[in-house]
Design a protein around this motif. Structure first.
Motif, PDB file in Angstrom:
ATOM      1  N   TYR A  41     -20.261  -9.685 -37.929  1.00  0.00           N
ATOM      2  CA  TYR A  41     -19.671  -8.798 -36.934  1.00  0.00           C
ATOM      3  C   TYR A  41     -18.612  -9.541 -36.124  1.00  0.00           C
ATOM      4  O   TYR A  41     -18.804 -10.701 -35.757  1.00  0.00           O
ATOM      5  CB  TYR A  41     -20.733  -8.257 -35.970  1.00  0.00           C
ATOM      6  CG  TYR A  41     -21.491  -7.064 -36.491  1.00  0.00           C
ATOM      7  CD1 TYR A  41     -21.334  -5.804 -35.923  1.00  0.00           C
ATOM      8  CD2 TYR A  41     -22.382  -7.186 -37.566  1.00  0.00           C
ATOM      9  CE1 TYR A  41     -22.033  -4.708 -36.387  1.00  0.00           C
ATOM     10  CE2 TYR A  41     -23.082  -6.088 -38.050  1.00  0.00           C
ATOM     11  CZ  TYR A  41     -22.904  -4.856 -37.455  1.00  0.00           C
ATOM     12  OH  TYR A  41     -23.599  -3.766 -37.930  1.00  0.00           O
ATOM     13  N   VAL A  49     -21.967  -2.640 -30.077  1.00  0.00           N
ATOM     14  CA  VAL A  49     -23.372  -2.367 -30.421  1.00  0.00           C
ATOM     15  C   VAL A  49     -24.237  -2.478 -29.179  1.00  0.00           C
ATOM     16  O   VAL A  49     -25.061  -1.598 -28.882  1.00  0.00           O
ATOM     17  CB  VAL A  49     -23.870  -3.335 -31.513  1.00  0.00           C
ATOM     18  CG1 VAL A  49     -25.391  -3.208 -31.674  1.00  0.00           C
ATOM     19  CG2 VAL A  49     -23.179  -3.056 -32.838  1.00  0.00           C
ATOM     20  N   LEU A  81     -25.902   0.560 -34.080  1.00  0.00           N
ATOM     21  CA  LEU A  81     -25.301  -0.095 -35.237  1.00  0.00           C
ATOM     22  C   LEU A  81     -24.540   0.901 -36.107  1.00  0.00           C
ATOM     23  O   LEU A  81     -23.414   0.634 -36.548  1.00  0.00           O
ATOM     24  CB  LEU A  81     -26.396  -0.786 -36.063  1.00  0.00           C
ATOM     25  CG  LEU A  81     -27.042  -2.021 -35.433  1.00  0.00           C
ATOM     26  CD1 LEU A  81     -28.363  -2.342 -36.126  1.00  0.00           C
ATOM     27  CD2 LEU A  81     -26.106  -3.226 -35.508  1.00  0.00           C
ATOM     28  N   THR A  84     -21.334   2.094 -34.537  1.00  0.00           N
ATOM     29  CA  THR A  84     -20.320   1.043 -34.456  1.00  0.00           C
ATOM     30  C   THR A  84     -19.652   0.777 -35.786  1.00  0.00           C
ATOM     31  O   THR A  84     -18.421   0.693 -35.871  1.00  0.00           O
ATOM     32  CB  THR A  84     -20.949  -0.272 -33.926  1.00  0.00           C
ATOM     33  OG1 THR A  84     -21.449  -0.042 -32.614  1.00  0.00           O
ATOM     34  CG2 THR A  84     -19.913  -1.391 -33.886  1.00  0.00           C
TER      35      THR A  84
END
Length: 240
Positions: A41, A49, A81, A84
Motif C-alpha cells: 500500500y 484505510v 480496505l 480504498t
C-alpha cells in the motif's frame, strides 16, 4: 477555590485517566506499517484505510450487549480496505489489521504512575467510582489491562445498563452503589456532552472538565472546574 462537602468522586476512564487516543494512534501506526511493508500500500492509501475505519468506528462505538465486537470491527476494516482499493473483500487481511490494531492499543493503555498515586491518596478520604461509557467487552478489556479494580470501590460500565452517560439514571445508579447524595459527589471527565452534562443533569455537587486539548466550553455544559490534567483534581479538593 476548593470544592467543599464532597464525599465521592466519579472518574471517567478514556482520555481522563488513560490516554486512549494516543494508544489508538499507536495501533494505527502499526497497521499502516503492515499495509505498506507487507501488502504494497502507498502511504496515502494506507491513511485512507485508517481514516475510513476510524469514521465507521465512531459511528459504531456503542455496540449492544451480545454483539461480537471483534467480528463487527473486522467488518469495519474489511469495508475500509474494499472502499480504498476497490478489490473484492479480504476478510483475512481485515482480520490481521484489526487484531494488530487492537493488541497494540491495549499494550499502550495504562494508568500513569502519578495518576495511580493520586487515586491511592484520594481513596483514603473519598469513595471512588469509575464510570465509563461503551460496550462492556471493550471497556472491560481496558479496565482489566489497567487493573482498575485496585483503585476504585466500584466500577460501572455504561454498556451494561439500560442508559449511559449523560442519562441521569446511570448517575443515580452510581450514587446508590456509593451510598451518597448527589450534592456530595463530583464527576471528573474529558467529555462535555457525557461527563459534564451528565453530572449537571444528575444534580451532582461539582463537575470537573479535563480539557487537555484546549477545546472551547459549551454553555449547555458549563463545568464548575476546568483543568488540563486530571492530576489537578488534588488542587480542587484542597489536597497536597
Amino acid at each position: 477555590m476548593a470544592a467543599a462537602g464532597i464525599e465521592a468522586l466519579l472518574f471517567d476512564l478514556d482520555n481522563t485517566l488513560v490516554d486512549t487516543a494516543r494508544a489508538s494512534r499507536q495501533g494505527e501506526r502499526q497497521v499502516k506499517d503492515l499495509l505498506k511493508s507487507q501488502y504494497g500500500y502507498e502511504e496515502s492509501a494506507a491513511n485512507r484505510v485508517l481514516e475510513k475505519f476510524n469514521t465507521q468506528l465512531q459511528k459504531n462505538n456503542d455496540l449492544a450487549m451480545g454483539v461480537n465486537v471483534d467480528e463487527e470491527r473486522i467488518s469495519l476494516f474489511e469495508m475500509a480496505l474494499q472502499e480504498t482499493d476497490g478489490l473484492d473483500p479480504d476478510r483475512g487481511l481485515a482480520t490481521e489489521c484489526y487484531f494488530l490494531w487492537k493488541t497494540t492499543r491495549l499494550q499502550h493503555i495504562h494508568i500513569p504512575e502519578e495518576v495511580k498515586a493520586m487515586l491511592k491518596s484520594l481513596c483514603q478520604s473519598y469513595k471512588l467510582l469509575l464510570l465509563t461509557n461503551g460496550n462492556s467487552v471493550v471497556q472491560r478489556e481496558k479496565i482489566n489491562v489497567c487493573q482498575c479494580q485496585r483503585y476504585f470501590d466500584t466500577i460501572v460500565v455504561g454498556g451494561e445498563h439500560p442508559e449511559q452517560k449523560p442519562a441521569p439514571s446511570i448517575f443515580q445508579k452510581c450514587l446508590q452503589l456509593l451510598g451518597v447524595k448527589p450534592e456530595a459527589c463530583m464527576m471528573i471527565g474529558d467529555n462535555l456532552e457525557t461527563d459534564i452534562k451528565g453530572g449537571l443533569n444528575a444534580g451532582l455537587g461539582a463537575t470537573v472538565w479535563v480539557n487537555n486539548n484546549n477545546l472551547k466550553c459549551q454553555e449547555a455544559a458549563m463545568p464548575d472546574f476546568t483543568v488540563k490534567s486530571v492530576l489537578e483534581v488534588m488542587d480542587i479538593l484542597g489536597r497536597k
